[in-house]
Design a protein around this motif. Structure first.
Motif, mmCIF file in Angstrom:
data_model
loop_
_atom_site.group_PDB
_atom_site.id
_atom_site.type_symbol
_atom_site.label_atom_id
_atom_site.label_comp_id
_atom_site.label_asym_id
_atom_site.label_seq_id
_atom_site.Cartn_x
_atom_site.Cartn_y
_atom_site.Cartn_z
ATOM 1 N N SER A 220 22.760 -10.973 48.478
ATOM 2 C CA SER A 220 21.624 -10.111 48.201
ATOM 3 C C SER A 220 20.530 -10.280 49.251
ATOM 4 C CB SER A 220 21.077 -10.426 46.811
ATOM 5 O OG SER A 220 20.033 -9.545 46.476
ATOM 6 N N LEU A 221 20.015 -9.156 49.744
ATOM 7 C CA LEU A 221 18.941 -9.160 50.733
ATOM 8 C C LEU A 221 17.585 -9.278 50.044
ATOM 9 C CD1 LEU A 221 17.656 -8.675 53.546
ATOM 10 C CD2 LEU A 221 17.932 -6.205 53.130
ATOM 11 N N ALA A 222 16.831 -10.322 50.388
ATOM 12 C CA ALA A 222 15.451 -10.492 49.919
ATOM 13 C C ALA A 222 14.536 -10.057 51.062
ATOM 14 C CB ALA A 222 15.196 -11.939 49.519
ATOM 15 N N ILE A 223 14.211 -8.773 51.111
ATOM 16 C CA ILE A 223 13.498 -8.230 52.265
ATOM 17 C C ILE A 223 12.084 -8.790 52.377
ATOM 18 C CG2 ILE A 223 12.585 -6.174 51.108
ATOM 19 C CD1 ILE A 223 14.063 -6.404 54.710
ATOM 20 N N GLU A 224 11.474 -9.224 51.256
ATOM 21 C CA GLU A 224 10.145 -9.845 51.313
ATOM 22 C C GLU A 224 10.175 -11.114 52.174
ATOM 23 O OE1 GLU A 224 8.037 -9.909 47.264
ATOM 24 O OE2 GLU A 224 10.122 -9.471 46.770
ATOM 25 N N LYS A 225 11.253 -11.865 52.054
ATOM 26 C CA LYS A 225 11.374 -13.115 52.809
ATOM 27 C C LYS A 225 11.905 -12.870 54.220
ATOM 28 C CE LYS A 225 12.245 -15.939 48.675
ATOM 29 N NZ LYS A 225 13.228 -16.805 47.966
ATOM 30 N N GLU A 226 12.899 -11.999 54.327
ATOM 31 C CA GLU A 226 13.535 -11.761 55.627
ATOM 32 C C GLU A 226 12.633 -10.960 56.562
ATOM 33 O OE1 GLU A 226 16.431 -12.948 56.615
ATOM 34 O OE2 GLU A 226 16.945 -13.898 54.709
ATOM 35 N N LYS A 227 11.815 -10.088 55.967
ATOM 36 C CA LYS A 227 10.884 -9.208 56.700
ATOM 37 C C LYS A 227 11.589 -8.069 57.434
ATOM 38 C CE LYS A 227 7.450 -11.806 55.432
ATOM 39 N NZ LYS A 227 6.642 -11.398 54.267
ATOM 40 N N LEU A 228 12.746 -8.354 58.058
ATOM 41 C CA LEU A 228 13.459 -7.327 58.819
ATOM 42 C C LEU A 228 14.955 -7.560 58.678
ATOM 43 C CD1 LEU A 228 13.607 -4.975 60.921
ATOM 44 C CD2 LEU A 228 13.500 -6.744 62.703
ATOM 45 N N PHE A 229 15.680 -6.475 58.419
ATOM 46 C CA PHE A 229 17.145 -6.552 58.361
ATOM 47 C C PHE A 229 17.736 -5.345 59.078
ATOM 48 C CE2 PHE A 229 21.108 -5.085 56.449
ATOM 49 C CZ PHE A 229 21.917 -6.203 56.642
ATOM 50 N N THR A 230 18.791 -5.575 59.834
ATOM 51 C CA THR A 230 19.512 -4.499 60.510
ATOM 52 C C THR A 230 20.997 -4.647 60.218
ATOM 53 O OG1 THR A 230 17.891 -4.389 62.300
ATOM 54 C CG2 THR A 230 20.045 -3.407 62.713
ATOM 55 N N GLY A 231 21.636 -3.562 59.854
ATOM 56 C CA GLY A 231 23.066 -3.610 59.583
ATOM 57 C C GLY A 231 23.660 -2.217 59.486
ATOM 58 N N LYS A 232 24.999 -2.176 59.483
ATOM 59 C CA LYS A 232 25.711 -0.899 59.364
ATOM 60 C C LYS A 232 25.976 -0.613 57.888
ATOM 61 C CE LYS A 232 29.164 0.415 62.111
ATOM 62 N NZ LYS A 232 30.540 0.551 62.672
ATOM 63 N N LEU A 233 25.525 0.554 57.424
ATOM 64 C CA LEU A 233 25.691 0.950 56.029
ATOM 65 C C LEU A 233 27.129 1.416 55.800
ATOM 66 C CD1 LEU A 233 24.108 1.417 53.324
ATOM 67 C CD2 LEU A 233 23.829 3.795 54.075
ATOM 68 N N VAL A 234 27.819 0.783 54.844
ATOM 69 C CA VAL A 234 29.219 1.151 54.590
ATOM 70 C C VAL A 234 29.452 1.601 53.146
ATOM 71 C CG1 VAL A 234 30.160 -0.298 56.428
ATOM 72 C CG2 VAL A 234 29.882 -1.260 54.124
ATOM 73 N N GLY A 235 28.407 1.600 52.325
ATOM 74 C CA GLY A 235 28.611 2.053 50.962
ATOM 75 C C GLY A 235 27.324 2.111 50.156
ATOM 76 N N ILE A 236 27.383 2.870 49.053
ATOM 77 C CA ILE A 236 26.287 2.974 48.093
ATOM 78 C C ILE A 236 26.921 2.969 46.709
ATOM 79 C CG2 ILE A 236 24.130 4.166 47.522
ATOM 80 C CD1 ILE A 236 24.843 6.045 49.973
ATOM 81 N N LYS A 237 26.483 2.055 45.860
ATOM 82 C CA LYS A 237 27.018 2.001 44.502
ATOM 83 C C LYS A 237 25.933 1.492 43.571
ATOM 84 C CE LYS A 237 30.999 0.628 41.731
ATOM 85 N NZ LYS A 237 32.147 -0.290 41.541
ATOM 86 N N GLY A 238 25.834 2.103 42.393
ATOM 87 C CA GLY A 238 24.718 1.775 41.510
ATOM 88 C C GLY A 238 23.433 2.140 42.225
ATOM 89 N N GLN A 239 22.529 1.183 42.358
ATOM 90 C CA GLN A 239 21.315 1.374 43.158
ATOM 91 C C GLN A 239 21.332 0.431 44.359
ATOM 92 O OE1 GLN A 239 18.351 3.317 43.093
ATOM 93 N NE2 GLN A 239 19.464 4.718 41.763
ATOM 94 N N TYR A 240 22.516 0.073 44.808
ATOM 95 C CA TYR A 240 22.679 -0.862 45.925
ATOM 96 C C TYR A 240 23.140 -0.160 47.202
ATOM 97 C CZ TYR A 240 22.534 -4.990 42.836
ATOM 98 O OH TYR A 240 22.166 -5.975 41.959
ATOM 99 N N LEU A 241 22.551 -0.577 48.321
ATOM 100 C CA LEU A 241 23.083 -0.255 49.636
ATOM 101 C C LEU A 241 24.014 -1.396 50.038
ATOM 102 C CD1 LEU A 241 19.838 0.920 51.520
ATOM 103 C CD2 LEU A 241 21.406 2.282 50.106
ATOM 104 N N ILE A 242 25.194 -1.066 50.550
ATOM 105 C CA ILE A 242 26.185 -2.072 50.943
ATOM 106 C C ILE A 242 26.353 -2.017 52.454
ATOM 107 C CG2 ILE A 242 28.574 -2.852 50.675
ATOM 108 C CD1 ILE A 242 28.627 -1.308 47.993
ATOM 109 N N PHE A 243 26.232 -3.178 53.112
ATOM 110 C CA PHE A 243 26.323 -3.239 54.566
ATOM 111 C C PHE A 243 27.611 -3.940 55.013
ATOM 112 C CE2 PHE A 243 21.866 -2.625 53.605
ATOM 113 C CZ PHE A 243 21.487 -1.668 54.538
ATOM 114 N N GLU A 244 27.986 -3.681 56.251
ATOM 115 C CA GLU A 244 29.258 -4.165 56.788
ATOM 116 C C GLU A 244 29.367 -5.691 56.753
ATOM 117 O OE1 GLU A 244 32.033 -2.593 60.374
ATOM 118 O OE2 GLU A 244 30.063 -3.347 60.991
ATOM 119 N N ASP A 245 28.231 -6.392 56.917
ATOM 120 C CA ASP A 245 28.269 -7.859 56.928
ATOM 121 C C ASP A 245 28.231 -8.452 55.518
ATOM 122 O OD1 ASP A 245 25.666 -7.454 56.132
ATOM 123 O OD2 ASP A 245 24.772 -8.753 57.656
#
Length: 263
Positions: A220-245
């Protein structure tokens, strides 16, 4: 191209493949069109969905003071059996509570990570199932108020789960179930007050999510802590974005956060 806005749960459209839209204030992003593309998400600040303050988000996109004051954040939201508008009893705002509680509600079975029972307003079908990442669902009972739906759910969850395992849901680790059989088996446990509202003859609804690759070990991505995330989007399910990594980002779980999305 950059888009900035406060996160709210993605709007959806029930088609052969579920369509997702993200409201970024100045524009709507059709998220399906971003599949197989690299995107960046950066955290900017907090913005309460009610008062617009920059106070940290407490729950459901609200700051702490709004969460404990707003009628749409009362305990009966998460625990429908606590609804009292049918008795004319106010929790925080009786007019609001009547407008939401005194309308048709559905008790349903959904299969996302496992078969679970849930409650939603009739007008939220099938949106509620989409938001939960369920690939099949069926209505059990349609009642005239939230209280009856709540006591039915309480009775049924002694015999079937009322929780979704988000990891299994995102891994697509679930088997097809005959929800008609489940519905008929659970009928005997419906409270007498709701038995007249049992739905006898209906079939499952099937949902197909836009996922190119399911994560084996979702993190799970905690964007408040990470501040920045970059990745390739490979799916969407529920209310989640799913990335290649195998990173997953829960849009609804981060409501009230202002982010910038760079394409």
């Amino acid at each position: 191209m950059n888009y900035q806005g406060v996160l709210k749960k993605m709007k959806t459209e029930y088609l052969d493949e579920i369509q997702y839209f993200l409201d970024m204030e100045s524009d709507f992003l059709h998220v399906n069109q971003l599949l197989n593309s690299e995107i960046s998400i950066s955290f900017i600040k907090y913005q309460c969905l009610q008062c617009d303050s920059e106070k940290p988000i407490y729950r459901q996109g609200f700051c702490k003071s709004c969460f404990f004051e707003l009628p749409n954040a009362g305990d009966w939201i998460m625990k429908p059996e606590l609804s009292k508008a049918h008795l004319g009893i106010e929790d925080r705002d009786l007019a609001y509570e009547k407008s939401v509680q005194l309308q048709p509600h559905i008790v349903y079975l959904a299969n996302s990570s496992n078969v679970k029972v849930g409650v939603t307003r009739k007008q939220q079908i099938p949106t509620r199932w989409i938001d939960q990442g369920a690939h099949e669902a069926i209505e059990i009972v349609e009642v005239p108020n939230r209280y009856l739906a709540g006591i039915t759910e309480v009775a049924l969850k002694n015999h079937v789960s009322d929780k979704t395992n988000w990891r299994k849901m995102l891994q697509n680790d679930c088997k097809d179930e005959d929800l008609v059989v489940w519905r008929n088996q659970l009928k005997q446990f419906i409270p007498m007050e709701a038995m007249d509202y049992f739905i006898e003859n209906n079939s499952e609804t099937h949902l197909n999510f836009p996922v190119m690759k399911y994560p084996e070990k979702p993190k799970s991505l905690a964007i408040e802590k990470e501040k920045l995330f970059t990745g390739k989007l490979v799916g969407i399910k529920g209310q989640y974005l799913i990335f290649e990594d195998q990173t997953v980002f829960n849009i609804r779980g981060n409501e009230g956060l202002v982010v910038e999305i760079a394409l």
